[in-house]
Design a protein around this motif. Structure first.
Motif, PDB file in Angstrom:
ATOM      1  N   ARG A  35       0.481  -0.904  -0.047  1.00 35.66           N
ATOM      2  CA  ARG A  35      -0.055  -0.053   0.308  1.00 35.66           C
ATOM      3  C   ARG A  35       0.809   1.214  -0.490  1.00 35.66           C
ATOM      4  O   ARG A  35       1.753   1.118   0.720  1.00 35.66           O
ATOM      5  CB  ARG A  35      -0.893   0.367   1.200  1.00 35.66           C
ATOM      6  CG  ARG A  35      -1.479   0.725   2.038  1.00 35.66           C
ATOM      7  CD  ARG A  35      -2.366   1.284   3.180  1.00 35.66           C
ATOM      8  NE  ARG A  35      -3.191   2.143   3.850  1.00 35.66           N
ATOM      9  CZ  ARG A  35      -4.463   1.598   3.548  1.00 35.66           C
ATOM     10  NH1 ARG A  35      -4.938   0.766   4.177  1.00 35.66           N
ATOM     11  NH2 ARG A  35      -5.258   2.587   4.554  1.00 35.66           N
ATOM     12  N   LEU A  98      -5.150  -0.824  -7.119  1.00 33.76           N
ATOM     13  CA  LEU A  98      -6.474  -0.523  -6.775  1.00 33.76           C
ATOM     14  C   LEU A  98      -6.277   0.940  -5.913  1.00 33.76           C
ATOM     15  O   LEU A  98      -5.566   1.233  -5.007  1.00 33.76           O
ATOM     16  CB  LEU A  98      -7.006  -1.562  -6.106  1.00 33.76           C
ATOM     17  CG  LEU A  98      -6.934  -3.052  -6.452  1.00 33.76           C
ATOM     18  CD1 LEU A  98      -7.027  -4.137  -5.770  1.00 33.76           C
ATOM     19  CD2 LEU A  98      -7.992  -3.135  -8.283  1.00 33.76           C
ATOM     20  N   LYS A  99      -7.230   1.625  -6.361  1.00 35.34           N
ATOM     21  CA  LYS A  99      -7.299   3.100  -5.481  1.00 35.34           C
ATOM     22  C   LYS A  99      -7.498   3.017  -4.473  1.00 35.34           C
ATOM     23  O   LYS A  99      -9.001   2.080  -4.051  1.00 35.34           O
ATOM     24  CB  LYS A  99      -7.966   4.342  -6.029  1.00 35.34           C
ATOM     25  CG  LYS A  99      -7.550   4.615  -8.103  1.00 35.34           C
ATOM     26  CD  LYS A  99      -7.922   5.756  -8.745  1.00 35.34           C
ATOM     27  CE  LYS A  99      -7.426   5.099  -9.703  1.00 35.34           C
ATOM     28  NZ  LYS A  99      -8.672   5.846 -11.074  1.00 35.34           N
ATOM     29  N   ILE A 113      -3.827  -0.027  -3.325  1.00 31.22           N
ATOM     30  CA  ILE A 113      -3.175  -0.742  -3.392  1.00 31.22           C
ATOM     31  C   ILE A 113      -1.344  -1.433  -5.075  1.00 31.22           C
ATOM     32  O   ILE A 113      -2.787  -0.919  -5.520  1.00 31.22           O
ATOM     33  CB  ILE A 113      -3.860  -1.984  -2.496  1.00 31.22           C
ATOM     34  CG1 ILE A 113      -4.040  -1.635  -1.121  1.00 31.22           C
ATOM     35  CG2 ILE A 113      -3.253  -3.632  -2.890  1.00 31.22           C
ATOM     36  CD1 ILE A 113      -5.448  -2.471  -1.222  1.00 31.22           C
ATOM     37  N   GLU A 115      -0.600  -4.620  -6.273  1.00 30.20           N
ATOM     38  CA  GLU A 115      -0.328  -6.597  -5.633  1.00 30.20           C
ATOM     39  C   GLU A 115      -0.014  -6.492  -7.890  1.00 30.20           C
ATOM     40  O   GLU A 115      -0.014  -6.257  -8.424  1.00 30.20           O
ATOM     41  CB  GLU A 115      -1.804  -7.054  -5.071  1.00 30.20           C
ATOM     42  CG  GLU A 115      -2.969  -7.031  -6.449  1.00 30.20           C
ATOM     43  CD  GLU A 115      -4.071  -7.117  -6.464  1.00 30.20           C
ATOM     44  OE1 GLU A 115      -4.064  -6.839  -4.478  1.00 30.20           O
ATOM     45  OE2 GLU A 115      -5.005  -7.254  -6.325  1.00 30.20           O
TER      46      GLU A 115
ATOM     47  N   HIS B  39     -14.586   3.779  -9.067  1.00 31.01           N
ATOM     48  CA  HIS B  39     -12.653   3.230  -9.481  1.00 31.01           C
ATOM     49  C   HIS B  39     -12.206   3.368  -8.152  1.00 31.01           C
ATOM     50  O   HIS B  39     -10.580   3.259  -7.908  1.00 31.01           O
ATOM     51  CB  HIS B  39     -12.617   4.094 -10.195  1.00 31.01           C
ATOM     52  CG  HIS B  39     -13.183   4.632 -11.795  1.00 31.01           C
ATOM     53  ND1 HIS B  39     -14.032   3.286 -12.101  1.00 31.01           N
ATOM     54  CD2 HIS B  39     -13.918   5.437 -11.814  1.00 31.01           C
ATOM     55  CE1 HIS B  39     -14.712   3.430 -13.436  1.00 31.01           C
ATOM     56  NE2 HIS B  39     -14.569   4.781 -12.867  1.00 31.01           N
ATOM     57  N   SER B  40     -12.425   2.360  -7.200  1.00 39.54           N
ATOM     58  CA  SER B  40     -11.955   2.850  -5.992  1.00 39.54           C
ATOM     59  C   SER B  40     -12.360   1.741  -4.773  1.00 39.54           C
ATOM     60  O   SER B  40     -13.424   0.987  -4.720  1.00 39.54           O
ATOM     61  CB  SER B  40     -11.641   3.783  -4.698  1.00 39.54           C
ATOM     62  OG  SER B  40     -12.763   4.654  -4.890  1.00 39.54           O
ATOM     63  N   VAL B  41     -11.602   1.309  -3.883  1.00 35.11           N
ATOM     64  CA  VAL B  41     -11.810   0.176  -2.909  1.00 35.11           C
ATOM     65  C   VAL B  41     -12.675   0.786  -2.009  1.00 35.11           C
ATOM     66  O   VAL B  41     -12.800   1.814  -1.303  1.00 35.11           O
ATOM     67  CB  VAL B  41     -10.575  -0.451  -2.554  1.00 35.11           C
ATOM     68  CG1 VAL B  41     -10.839  -1.447  -1.941  1.00 35.11           C
ATOM     69  CG2 VAL B  41      -9.905  -0.925  -3.511  1.00 35.11           C
ATOM     70  N   TYR B  48     -13.493  -4.458  -4.137  1.00 38.01           N
ATOM     71  CA  TYR B  48     -14.166  -3.846  -4.878  1.00 38.01           C
ATOM     72  C   TYR B  48     -13.354  -4.597  -6.538  1.00 38.01           C
ATOM     73  O   TYR B  48     -13.296  -5.859  -6.545  1.00 38.01           O
ATOM     74  CB  TYR B  48     -11.885  -3.089  -5.240  1.00 38.01           C
ATOM     75  CG  TYR B  48     -11.957  -2.686  -6.740  1.00 38.01           C
ATOM     76  CD1 TYR B  48     -13.096  -1.331  -6.690  1.00 38.01           C
ATOM     77  CD2 TYR B  48     -11.737  -2.724  -7.652  1.00 38.01           C
ATOM     78  CE1 TYR B  48     -13.083  -0.427  -7.556  1.00 38.01           C
ATOM     79  CE2 TYR B  48     -11.187  -2.025  -8.939  1.00 38.01           C
ATOM     80  CZ  TYR B  48     -11.848  -0.807  -8.682  1.00 38.01           C
ATOM     81  OH  TYR B  48     -12.274  -0.589 -10.448  1.00 38.01           O
ATOM     82  N   VAL B  53     -10.137  -7.143  -1.658  1.00 35.65           N
ATOM     83  CA  VAL B  53      -9.060  -7.003  -1.447  1.00 35.65           C
ATOM     84  C   VAL B  53      -8.571  -6.263   0.136  1.00 35.65           C
ATOM     85  O   VAL B  53      -7.342  -7.267   0.364  1.00 35.65           O
ATOM     86  CB  VAL B  53      -8.742  -4.934  -1.796  1.00 35.65           C
ATOM     87  CG1 VAL B  53      -7.253  -4.321  -2.311  1.00 35.65           C
ATOM     88  CG2 VAL B  53      -9.446  -5.400  -3.409  1.00 35.65           C
TER      89      VAL B  53
END
Ligand SMILES: [Zn+2]
Lengths: 183, 60
Positions: A35, A98-99, A113, A115, B39-41, B48, B53
């Motif tokens: 992260r 991933l935002k 994040i 990965e 568009h985000s976790v 997500y 996640v």
């Protein structure tokens, strides 16, 4: 003109930037998922994905080129022996960013994040390890993916690691698409 | 140094500031029901696109 001005400077001198990205690359390869800020995550792709391409080439020169970045023989060995084979036959897209919706407390930096898009499964020839691997990501539709994995693992046990790993990409295909749309 | 000749009226000040405003964030509703950004976790459930996640206690 912005000709040949690719990449982010991240408000650092070239040496500082290089050190930062090398450290982040090591952290990502060790942990598989880290992260960090969104900009660092996006810039890190430009360092880590070529490393995985080197790992897929898997020759002495590639190992030495990877060592220039990682500066750690054990980690180079892990990259080439464990992470590289996972991406065999995968044409790029080795990482996923991933935002996160919540920015960092303190400086309000957008976080993300990053990965590896495929998880390296240790050995993958015995059943307990595979069960652990499917349980570890904690997929939301757990019943669905677990059932799928179990269905495939039962008859495919005698075969190699390939059928087992084909179960996970199926489960991960949806997130794979979002990466291309987010980029 | 340039100095203004006349005081700006409250009306003029309001007119200038009529375009000053904070951007309204785009909000979507996660499958868990909580509002989150597109568009985000999701910060509430850590999922997500149908994939978990973050562990639930990891995202605080
Ligand atoms: Zn949610």
């Amino acid at each position: 003109m912005r000709h040949s001005n690719s990449g982010r400077k991240l408000s650092r001198t070239p040496a500082h930037r290089k050190a930062l990205l090398h450290n982040l690359a090591k952290a990502l390869l060790i942990h598989g998922k880290i992260r960090t800020t969104e900009m660092k995550a996006k810039e890190l792709r430009r360092v880590v994905e070529p490393l995985i391409t080197l790992a897929k080439r898997n020759d002495l020169h590639a190992r030495r080129q990877a060592y220039r970045v990682l500066n750690d023989h054990a980690l180079v060995k892990r990259l080439f022996d464990e992470i590289g084979p996972v991406f065999a036959g995968v044409p790029g897209g080795y990482t996923r960013v991933l935002k996160l919706a919540m920015p960092r407390k303190g400086d309000n930096a957008p976080m993300a994040i990053i990965e590896l898009s495929r998880v390296a499964e240790p050995a993958a020839d015995d059943k307990p390890a595979r069960g652990k691997q499917t349980a570890a990501p904690q997929v939301a539709p757990a019943g669905e993916t677990k059932g799928k994995a179990a269905d495939e693992s039962a008859p495919a046990d005698a075969l190699e690691a390939k059928p087992a790993s084909s179960g996970t990409p199926k489960a991960e295909k949806e997130p794979g698409q979002d990466e291309s749309s987010a980029a | 140094m340039a100095v203004q000749q006349n005081k700006k009226s409250r009306s003029r000040k309001g007119m200038r500031r009529s375009h000053d405003h904070v951007a309204v964030p785009a909000v979507i509703y996660c499958s868990c029901g909580e509002p989150t950004l597109p568009h985000s976790v999701c910060p509430n459930c850590g999922a997500y696109k149908g994939r978990q996640v973050l562990a639930k206690n990891e995202n605080e």
